[in-house]
Design an enzyme around this catalytic site. Structure first.
Site, short mmCIF file in Angstrom:
data_model
loop_
_atom_site.label_atom_id
_atom_site.label_comp_id
_atom_site.label_asym_id
_atom_site.label_seq_id
_atom_site.Cartn_x
_atom_site.Cartn_y
_atom_site.Cartn_z
N LYS B 82 -3.03 -7.44 8.94
CA LYS B 82 -2.79 -6.95 7.56
C LYS B 82 -2.52 -8.14 6.65
O LYS B 82 -1.81 -9.08 7.04
CB LYS B 82 -1.60 -5.99 7.56
CG LYS B 82 -1.40 -5.22 6.26
CD LYS B 82 -0.25 -4.22 6.39
CE LYS B 82 -0.02 -3.43 5.11
NZ LYS B 82 1.13 -2.50 5.24
N SER B 157 0.36 2.06 3.17
CA SER B 157 -0.38 0.94 2.61
C SER B 157 -1.36 0.30 3.59
O SER B 157 -2.27 -0.39 3.19
CB SER B 157 0.61 -0.12 2.13
OG SER B 157 1.30 -0.69 3.24
N SER B 181 3.88 3.07 6.41
CA SER B 181 2.60 2.40 6.18
C SER B 181 1.82 2.06 7.44
O SER B 181 0.67 1.65 7.36
CB SER B 181 2.80 1.12 5.37
OG SER B 181 3.12 1.46 4.04
#
Ligand SMILES: [Zn+2]
Lengths: 524, 509
Positions: B82, B157, B181
């Protein structure tokens, strides 16, 4: 804190001030001092970067102290230990549990745009420090708190007239200082100080400096900024002649100003005195004091207006979520308490007794800042009286005249001990010793070397001295008769002539002995 | 092993690599080819590092050829990270314009661990800006798409990390979970994701959203793969003061044993029923029944303070974020713009203009919220109250875990919604995380595992498992048991039902 947010008032003309006498005749001053001490830890407060002073800009930095995205702080245990030691030495309570907090404001020299500090949970709180004043009395400074925080980077504003960010062409920022551990020591409002306010302020910072040096937690060099003082001053109406009276304490405090940048003991005294007289002028003119930050100017001896500081200034403090709470183990605290060096005030009493100084002598020595030097000189073999004579007398006079610190005179305790030894052994008399000291101060070497090089020595050769004595005696039969008739004081004139004949290199006691032995041996 | 490399699990790849049936370069190249084919449609990656990944793969192959017996069991298994984790030499944007072009000079601790394990990093995955969002629609670089339906969101997210594994562009991915997330994206893409115990995986190098809530964790297609990655990245880190000084729980062994016999499973009353899509609820109930079949007992637990969790979360998160994001001021790195019409701007004016240009609306919204909540005079009413709620929620968990070994709920209230559907309805967007937020507030571990497809829309649904702090292994025991039962029921993994993606080659044709 270093300069926080902007908004600098335009600089106007010089401020009106009252005379000091008029000021203290009409007003009662209240002091508050905030002292920032840079700790002498090898590494920064929250990362492993070195803390050495004077390195090239931005060479002692890492992701943590540069506040790079993702980096996290880790507490320097030695920093916490120093904070606890300071707290204990200031007679504070040590928190059983406390946290760091973020103080949020934007400024380019602060990499994260918040300062990791402590807010409502300081590591040490509620203490006091006794400070000795020039008249020998003691003032007990109440300590509000001592807390841990990190220093900011250092901005240099280039161009513009003031050297401040306002009006500068550009600014350079050095983050070497960012993250260096600081302890902020805050006093409670100091009341009852009266006309001694400037003296007490100076004595407190001096006492604090001595204490921190004795603790070994900081090099406390004000000129390098490792000890910085902000002085809060306010005036209120004076009630009667006793600043400590109950009636006086009931008068509400006046509006205060915070003078920053006060970076020498002398400046602390001057800045407090100046602000008092400036406040008095404003108040006497029926105007009100603006609560603001003031900048102290060492060269001109005045303060100028900084940013207006309102109570509404909001740093949005909240507990630092990247650090875990600190809960100093009680045993650890007690171990640190037991390891504390003797408090300076107590130490002074002990030394005075050991050295056999009178109160007056000790006070002079303390005021001259000579206690440590005398201690070291005695340790190097000097007599206490001899060490005091040099440090408290001749050297103190010279330091004062040059506006220098006694410790920075370029003469070591070892040198003074040697000089004292030369006097004690009779090799040098007083006037010779002073000449030798001149040589030492001029960089000619240690006293023995200087005395040899300059050919300074009391004449020890009995043959030469006896000859000089005999010559003088032969030339003064009348005086010899007087001595023989019992008027011993007549010897003084003969001694003077012998000293003159030997160009002062004779030992006066020795000359007297020789004269008496020759003229009236039975009385010798 | 599955002969399509990109369809293989990480465990299968590790096995084949260890037996030298395939090379790390082959595995990495296969994924790079897959990326080239489908990422144009899915948009999981913000940056692909083909060169660096192949280099790392080659090194693993060389070491293996040289008989290096120090090689990690996962060596050669590629991974996507990420874009909120710092990677030395690789761009790290956090999905924000304000960090466009920033190349960190240091690796996050977990990235260091991945590199040390010889896991080639394929690239950095898309995310809502600074991890603020539940859909990736708040990425400054455009949303990622759900491989089950490209018109739908992949969760957020960490929608880049969920879609990247759901579309077989990587077998494993790193996510971060501040309020869900990792788990919510896993639920809506039919994948697995774990938020470890707070402090179980180092946060050093995780660009902070909310320091007291953020936790990095593993994303994968199977429970065992998730555990294998968890074991690589977990453990104490002296650079993270909030990191826990204890061994990583036995997550791999728990995933392999998949044993729930005698385990007490608590269904949280407050996290079921009203507000949950019918198909989501149905698949949840069926999954719980399967766990009972596998030997678990079910109890209902009451967590009355969970009703305040969302409100507390949206005070604590913005408060911490407003401070964490203050460092983005254009002074040292990142975007710098001059204010319009000001010829000789001050530092403050440049800061303001850069932050205005560099931050998106959602980030600004939360900075403003947080700044307000921390302001003097409001602190006690907002931040202070929220912290009290946080303690009450932790107490609810304590009581619940006295009755049950793990807690379960649907992971997200709905299946994946359409891109744009909730963008203007902030509260609807925030409600996506209603079931996942309590775990972040209490610092406990949570996992989402696929529970099926909702009958009404054919989209994946997820089941959330929660365990006490440092009992992360229980998540894997329950997750693996459920996975085993469901695979038996479905005749294979859920993702086998996902539609074929349009590839760059087919598009051209
Ligand atoms: Zn550093």
């Amino acid at each position: 804190m270093s300069d926080a947010p902007v908004s600098y008032a335009p600089s106007g003309g010089p401020d009106e001030v009252c005379s000091y006498e008029d000021t203290v005749a009409a007003y009662d001053p209240v002091l508050g001092l905030e002292v920032h001490v840079e700790l002498g830890t090898k590494t920064k407060m929250f990362c492993g970067c070195p803390t050495e002073f004077g390195a090239d800009p931005n060479t002692q930095v890492c992701p943590v102290c540069l506040g790079l995205p993702g980096a996290l702080p880790v507490v320097n245990e030695t920093g916490v230990e120093s904070a606890i030691k300071i707290g204990l030495a200031l007679n504070c309570e040590i928190a059983t549990w406390c946290r760091f907090a973020r103080k949020n404001y934007f400024y380019p020299d602060m990499p994260k745009n918040f300062q990791t500090s402590q807010y409502d949970e300081p590591i040490a709180f509620n203490g006091w420090l006794d400070v000795l004043l020039e008249d020998g009395s003691t003032y007990r400074v109440p300590i509000e708190r001592a807390h841990m925080e990190e220093d900011t980077g250092k901005s240099t504003h280039v161009g513009g007239a003031t050297g401040r960010i306002h009006g500068a062409d550009y600014s350079l920022v050095d983050y070497n200082r960012a993250g260096i551990p600081l302890i902020e020591i805050v006093t409670k409002p100091m009341t009852g100080v009266g006309d001694r306010a400037p003296e007490i302020a100076k004595a407190y910072v001096g006492a604090l400096r001595d204490l921190l040096r004795a603790l070994g937690v900081s090099d406390v060099k004000m000129e390098q900024g490792s000890l910085r003082c902000d002085a809060n001053v306010s005036l209120r109406a004076k009630v009667g002649d006793d600043p400590g009276s109950e009636a006086q304490q009931e008068v509400p405090l006046g509006t205060r100003t915070e003078t920053k940048n006060v970076n020498s003991l002398r400046s602390v005294e001057r800045a407090v005195r100046y602000e008092m007289t400036r406040h008095a002028a404003v108040l006497s003119a029926g105007q009100t004091i603006v609560q603001e930050t003031r900048h102290w100017h060492e060269d001109t001896g005045v303060t100028t207006s900084g940013r207006v500081k309102s109570d509404a200034e909001d740093y949005r403090y909240f507990p630092e979520p990247d650090l875990v709470p600190i809960a100093p183990d009680r045993e650890w605290v007690e171990r640190l308490r037991a390891s504390l060096p003797e408090p300076p005030a107590q130490r002074r009493r002990r030394l005075q007794e050991t050295w056999g100084f009178s109160d007056l002598e000790m006070r002079d020595v303390v005021n001259a800042g000579a206690v440590e030097l005398i201690e070291a000189t005695v340790a190097a073999g000097a007599t206490p009286a001899g060490a005091r004579k040099w440090w408290g007398g001749e050297l103190a006079r010279r330091a004062n005249a040059d506006g220098r610190d006694l410790g920075d005179m370029g003469v070591t305790p070892a040198a003074i001990a040697q000089l004292d030894g030369l006097v004690q052994s009779g090799r040098l008399n007083d006037s010779m010793a002073r000449q030798v000291l001149d040589g030492v101060l001029a960089g000619e070497g240690m006293p023995l070397h200087v005395a040899d090089a300059r050919g300074l020595a009391v004449v020890q050769d009995d043959g030469a001295l006896t000859e000089a004595v005999n010559t003088v005696l032969a030339a003064n039969p009348d005086l010899v008769d007087k001595i023989r008739a019992g008027k011993v004081q007549a010897a003084g004139a003969l001694i003077g002539q012998v000293m003159k004949a030997t160009k002062g290199q004779a030992d006066a006691a020795k000359v007297r002995q020789l004269i008496m032995d020759t003229v009236a041996p039975e009385q010798g | 092993m599955n002969h399509d490399i990109t369809r293989a699990s990480a465990a299968e790849l590790a096995d084949a690599l260890g037996r030298k049936e395939i090379s790390a370069v082959e595995v990495t190249q296969a994924h790079l080819d897959r990326i080239a084919a489908v990422d144009g449609a899915v948009h999981s990656y913000l940056h692909v590092d083909a060169h660096g990944a192949l280099e790392a793969a080659r090194e693993v192959d060389d070491r293996r050829a040289a008989g290096d017996d120090e090689l990690h069991v996962m060596a050669g298994v590629p991974i996507a990270v990420k874009d909120v984790m710092t990677t030395k030499g690789l761009p790290t944007t956090c999905g924000s314009r304000i960090l466009e072009g920033w190349i960190p000079p240091y690796d996050a601790t977990l990235v260091t661990k991945l590199r040390a394990a010889g896991m080639p990093i394929l690239g950095k995955t898309n995310m809502d800006e600074f991890a603020m969002g539940s859909s990736t629609e708040h990425s400054a670089y455009g949303p990622s798409r759900n491989p089950w339906d490209l018109d739908r969101i992949p969760g957020g997210s960490g929608g880049g990390s969920s879609s990247v594994i759901a579309s077989f562009q990587a077998p494993l991915a790193i996510g971060t979970d501040t309020g869900g997330s990792i788990r919510q994206p896993a639920a809506v893409t039919g994948t697995v994701g774990t938020k470890p115990t707070y402090g179980g995986v180092s946060r050093y190098g995780l660009v902070a959203l909310a320091s007291s809530l953020d936790q990095a964790g593993p994303c994968a297609r199977t429970v065992l793969d998730t555990a294998l990655l968890h074991a690589v990245i977990g453990g104490y880190d002296p650079r993270d003061s909030t990191s826990i000084h204890a061994p990583v729980p036995q997550v791999v062994r728990a995933a392999q044993r998949a044993d729930v016999s005698g385990m007490r499973i608590g269904v949280v009353k407050q996290l079921t029923g009203e507000g949950y899509q019918a198909g989501v609820q149905q698949r949840f109930d069926e999954a719980v029944a399967l766990l009972v079949d596998a030997g678990a007992q079910v109890v209902e637990v009451d967590c009355p303070n969970f009703q305040y969790a969302l409100a507390a979360y949206y005070l604590i998160l913005p408060s911490e974020a407003s401070s964490n994001l203050a460092k983005f001021d254009a002074m040292r790195y990142g975007l710098r713009v001059g204010p319009d019409g000001i010829p000789d701007p001050s530092a403050e004016q440049v800061m303001a203009a850069s932050r205005d240009a560099g931050f998106g609306d959602e980030v600004k919204r939360r900075i403003i919220l947080g700044t307000y909540a921390l302001s003097s005079g409001y602190y006690d009413a907002y931040y202070g109250q929220a912290q009290k709620v946080r303690r009450l929620i932790a107490q609810d968990f304590d009581r619940a875990f006295a009755q049950a070994d793990v807690l379960v709920s649907p992971t997200a209230p709905t299946t994946a919604f359409r891109v744009g559907e909730k963008l203007d309805d902030v509260m609807a967007m925030y409600l996506n995380d209603v079931a996942t937020i309590p775990a972040n507030l209490a610092g406990i571990p949570g996992m989402s595992v696929p529970s099926g497809l909702a009958p009404e829309d054919g989209l994946p649904t997820g089941l959330q498992i929660l365990a006490p702090a440092m009992a992360d292994d229980r998540l894997y025991a329950v997750g693996a048991a459920l996975e085993r039962a469901l695979h038996a029921k479905w005749g294979g993994p859920l993702l086998a039902n996902a539609p074929e993606l349009p590839t760059a080659a087919t598009k051209e044709a």
